[in-house]
Every structure is written in C-alpha cells, then in structure tokens.
Design an enzyme around this catalytic site. Structure first.
Site, mmCIF file in Angstrom:
data_model
loop_
_atom_site.group_PDB
_atom_site.id
_atom_site.type_symbol
_atom_site.label_atom_id
_atom_site.label_comp_id
_atom_site.label_asym_id
_atom_site.label_seq_id
_atom_site.Cartn_x
_atom_site.Cartn_y
_atom_site.Cartn_z
ATOM 1 N NE ARG A 1 -0.698 0.062 4.950
ATOM 2 C CZ ARG A 1 -1.224 0.387 6.103
ATOM 3 N NH1 ARG A 1 -2.411 0.965 6.161
ATOM 4 N NH2 ARG A 1 -0.593 0.133 7.230
ATOM 5 C CB SER B 1 -6.332 2.805 5.968
ATOM 6 O OG SER B 1 -6.763 3.245 7.231
ATOM 7 C CD GLU C 1 -17.640 1.260 1.435
ATOM 8 O OE1 GLU C 1 -18.889 1.205 1.443
ATOM 9 O OE2 GLU C 1 -16.973 1.359 2.480
#
Lengths: 311, 269
Positions: free
Chosen positions: A7, A34, A55
């Site tokens: 990430r 995150s 989402e």
C-alpha cells in the site's frame, strides 16, 4: 532488511502520477490514510474526492469521472472495493469500459488483527471473472509502485491487489514492469512454484531450502493474473513437469485456479494449489495467521516433496 | 423549439416506442411512455449537443439511470440524428447495438451503461465533478425512476451531490407511482418524498411531468440554481398516451401484441 508494504508503494505511485499527469484523480471512502491515498490528497486536494463511507457511490463517481477523460484511482479496503460493490464494478465500470483503477489495500489474511470481516481472500476470483478487467498482484512495494504506474498507462479497468503488512523487497529497483508478462525469479528444472503477492517471498525461501535438498525449483512471480502469461506457464509445465501455485487467497477461483485452467488446456502436469481452503480468515498476527493457514515456505517445501512423487 | 413542435416529436417518439416493443416482443413500455416529454424536451430544446459528434467535449450529458426505459432514449437519439431511424426496429435482437438495457460502447450518445438500478446518479456526479475540474460549462442530467429511488446508492449519491455543491447537475425523477410489483406506496413508501430530497440538500422543483410548458420552465429554473443540485420531481402517468396502458402496472415490462400495437398506434395520431 527494510520492510515496506505494497500500500505504501501504491501511495507513492499516486504522488508520482499526480505530478506527471493532470488527468489522474483519486477517490476514497473514508480510508484516505489507511490506503495511503492521503499523500495524494495533501499535494493535489482539488483532484482528490472524499466520498464518505459509501463505496457503491464511490465506484459510480469514479466511473463518471473516468468516462469524462479522467484516470480514476479508487482507494479502499479489498473487501469493500470488490464484493461489496461488485455489481457497480460490473456495470458502471467493466461494462461501460470506464478507465477506473482499483487500489485495493488490506487484502489477504496478513491484514491481521481486524479479522475475517476485513480480510479480502476472495477478491482475485471476483475480479478476474469481470470482462475487461486487468488483475495485478504486486509482490513488494517497489513492484506495487511500478504496477500502479503501468496501470495508469493502459486504458481500461485495472484491479491492484495490495496489502497492509510490511514486506521485504524481492524485486529489483530497475525492473521493468510489463502487464501480463510473468517474472522469472529463479531458474529450476524439477518443479515450478508460481506465486503472487506475499507468497513470492515464501516461494523464494522455499526454493533455497529445496536447493539444499538437491531439488531445483523454478520460481515465477505471476504478478498479473489477468491477462495471464500462458507462455510462461506452458513452458514451466513442459520444462519442469510439476507446478505448485501459492497465493494468499482462496484456492477456489484464485491465481492457482487461473494457472490450472491454462495447464489443463495446454499441457497437463501434476499440480498443487496452495492457498486458503474454503475458510474465512480470523484475528491474529500476520505471521501466526500465515502458519495457521499453511501459507509458509515450509508448506511449499512439503508440497514440493509430495508433488515430485506424482511426476 | 416551440411547444407544438415538441408535441409532434413526442407523438412520433411514442409511436416509435410502441413499434420497437411490438417488433422486439419484449421491453418496458410504461416507464418509457411516462417520461417522453421529459426527455424530448431535454434533447430538442435544452441540451447542447452535436449528434454528428457524440463525443464533443462541451456537450451537455444525459445519464439514463432507469436503464430499462432505453426504448425512449433510443427513439430520441435516432430522431436527433445520432443513428438512423431504421435501427430502432432492431431493438433487443441478436447483434443489435440497441441492447435491452443501454450500452455506451454500442450506441453513440449513450454516456454510460446502465440497467442495474441505482447507479446512474453516482455516474452523473462523477461527470459533473469532471466538468468542474476541467472548467467546462456543460450540464449533466440524470433521469431516475421513482421506484429506482428505493436503492440506497441513490441516497449516497444524493449526499455526494450536495457535499460537492453540484449545481451543474439536474436529476429528474419520473414520479409515475408504479413499479414492477405494484404502487410505489405499497412496495416501499417514498413519502415524504420532496422533503427527503430537501433534507439531502437538494432544490426540489415539482411539476406535471407530462406538461411541456412546466417541464421547460423547470429546466430553466434548475439551470439558475447556484450552490446546490436540483431535482425535478415530475409527476407523470405511466404508459402515457396509450389508453389501456395508462396507470396499469402490468404494462411495466411487457410488449404489446400485434392487435394491441395497432390499437396503440391508432390512438397515437
């Protein structure tokens, strides 16, 4: 060895792309930090869209931006940007051929303590059945950066499977990333281990152990699950006669299944798929979970001994 | 274009819809017929467009969120000149670009593939955000079904449009009060409806959605609203124009048989 998560590699790539290409936009659903997309936000706030914990709307908004000429990177946890929004990905993105890239972090059980609800272990299966989607699983942070940049340079939907856990670097800095071209990490004649993501590191360790035992294992980093590198797989089958796949994902429908489809059609040889066996994940430390789910170098070594008996 | 001219086009479009569905043997007449005035008015007197150049970057955009009503959109696009009228009778046939639900890669003028309800408003938001980023003056229109607004994603999108003050966006709800299984009030209570949209930060404009004058005024009013998105709640008659289809739930999703088609075309003169 310095550890770094995929990430992080994704977040760095977004920053780089933000500088290079004014058409790159980034969206998130309350997961900016995150997913490391907040680095982009700090530098390019006008091209960053916070959608809140919504989402489905995020995917549609990304599709609209993409259909208007933007390269839209959607950043979220694997479970929330695949299964939760699969129909939006199917119609608004894939069927519309919108230039949307899914930066899917927190995939696999190495998410750790958050447990099953937050561990995406079905996402490769879900994404590779959508027509037009490219599916990529980087093995380390450097590869994640290269893959993200490569994804921005092709038109069409791309799924980038990323993780939370810091990992050692297993690829070279100067490596060229070609979508759809598997990376041969180690030559070998007795069998081939085809891996993706965190399992590439485990496969390389297994190959070392096997070498000590006099077994020569080829190791392939199959970073692109779709379009799949049929040639590398067929060559591995022909030249080594046995294939083990290793993925941090359900064995059903995942990378191993994709490889098996090619092997079965083109050149059947003994195969073993290592992965999660029809279970959910659970809370625990990443390395504890990898042991619990039999996703370690030791497990690959064990299966190598077994598969050689079937040759 | 004046009201009489628009009325003529509405009549032709209604005849197209009936003929297309008759030929296809399936499709959705009710919600196609109810929204004829709303969509004809948009394409023939409101939206900036170049049918010969469907990807013209300054065009106004239309997203048909209630994708099952694509016979209406196909007929309007054909009558605007996006593709030949003869194509209309290929609706729902193998190999036709006119799929049962709209596909953007097949038909010039279709902005996004839809058909799975609830997704169009989010797409419209994204197009509106892109327009603002690119400093374009185009406007985005999105047609929703009232039953479609049962979908949670619509309300996620409604929040986003408000959050980003998308005054280049205008949603239109075809409030025909019927959905597949019956009356909207019996399937899922939408009321208090205007108040819902208002509570989500939208300017609500309520009109008779089969009245071309009211429609024209509503689009003009919506364009002048600044700082927030506008929604036109358009009260319509499902199946409008065909007596035996009007307000009849069974005509949501079935095609007229040959004699029914002839009867409808006789009425639509």
């Amino acid at each position: 060895m310095k550890l770094k998560s995929t990430r992080d590699g994704y977040g760095e790539a977004l920053l780089k792309l933000g500088n290079e290409n004014p058409d790159v936009v980034v969206l998130t659903a309350d997961l900016g930090e995150s997913t490391r997309s907040h680095w982009f936000k700090e530098k390019f706030p006008e091209r960053f869209f916070q959608i809140g914990v919504a989402e489905a709307d995020m995917i549609g908004t990304a599709a609209g931006l993409a259909l208007s000429g933007k390269i839209a990177f959607v950043s979220g946890f694997g479970v929330f940007v695949t299964g939760r929004v699969w129909d939006q990905l199917r119609i608004s993105v894939a069927y519309s051929n919108a230039n949307v890239k899914i930066g899917s972090t927190h995939c696999g059980i190495t998410v750790g303590a958050d447990g099953a609800s937050h561990q995406a272990i079905e996402d490769i299966a879900l994404m590779r059945v959508l027509p037009g989607f490219t599916v990529i699983v980087p093995a380390d942070a450097l590869e994640a950066t290269r893959a993200t940049v490569a994804a921005s340079k092709i038109y069409g939907p791309v799924y980038l499977r990323l993780g939370r856990a810091p990992l050692p670097i297993v690829t070279e800095e100067a490596e060229v990333f070609t979508i759809g071209k598997a990376q041969l990490l180690k030559e070998g004649d007795d069998l081939t281990v085809i891996a993706c993501g965190v399992m590439v590191k485990e496969s390389l360790e297994a190959a070392k152990v096997l070498k000590e035992k006099g077994i020569s294992a080829r190791v392939i980093n199959l970073h692109t699950i779709k379009p799949i590198d049929r040639k590398s797989i067929i060559n591995a089958a022909k030249e080594t006669g046995a294939i083990i796949t290793a993925e941090e994902h359900q064995v059903m429908g995942g990378m191993g299944s994709a490889v098996a489809e090619v092997v079965m059609e083109e050149y059947p040889v003994p195969m073993k798929r290592i992965g999660i066996l029809d279970r959910f994940g659970q809370s625990g430390k990443p390395d504890e979970l990898m042991k619990e789910y039999h996703l370690t170098a030791d497990d690959i070594v064990l299966e190598a001994a077994n598969i050689l008996k079937r040759k | 274009m004046n009201i009489e001219e628009l009325q003529k086009i509405c009549l032709e479009v209604r005849r197209d819809i009936i003929r297309m569905l008759g030929e296809a043997g399936s499709g959705h007449p009710g919600g196609s017929l109810s929204a004829v005035e709303l969509v004809v008015s948009l394409y023939f007197s409101v939206m900036r467009q170049k049918p010969q150049k469907p990807d013209w970057e300054d065009r106004d955009r239309f997203v048909l969120s209630k994708g099952h009503c694509c016979p209406l959109l196909y007929a309007v696009l054909a009558r605007c000149g996006y593709f030949p009228l003869e194509k209309l009778l290929t609706l729902r046939k193998l190999g036709s670009p006119l799929q049962g639900h709209p596909h953007n890669l097949e038909v010039p003028g279709i902005e996004a593939s839809t058909g799975s309800l609830g997704q169009g408003l989010s797409i419209a938001n994204g197009i509106a955000l892109a327009g603002r980023l690119d400093k374009k003056s185009y406007r985005v229109y999105c047609l929703l079904g009232d039953g479609e607004t049962d979908e949670g994603q619509i309300w996620e999108a409604a929040m986003t449009a408000n959050h980003y003050h998308l005054d280049n966006l205008c949603a239109i709800v075809d409030r025909n009060r019927l959905q597949i299984d019956g009356e909207t009030k019996n399937i899922m209570q939408l009321e208090p409806y205007n108040e819902k949209w208002e509570a989500f930060g939208w300017k609500v404009i309520e009109i008779d959605g089969n009245n071309l004058k009211e429609i024209s005024e509503a689009y003009a009013q919506a364009e002048n609203i600044k700082g927030k998105p506008a929604v036109i709640i358009a009260h319509t008659i499902k199946g409008k124009g065909v007596s035996y289809m009007e307000n009849r739930v069974e005509w949501h999703g079935k095609a007229p048989k040959k004699e029914e088609e002839e009867k409808a075309l006789k009425e639509l003169r």
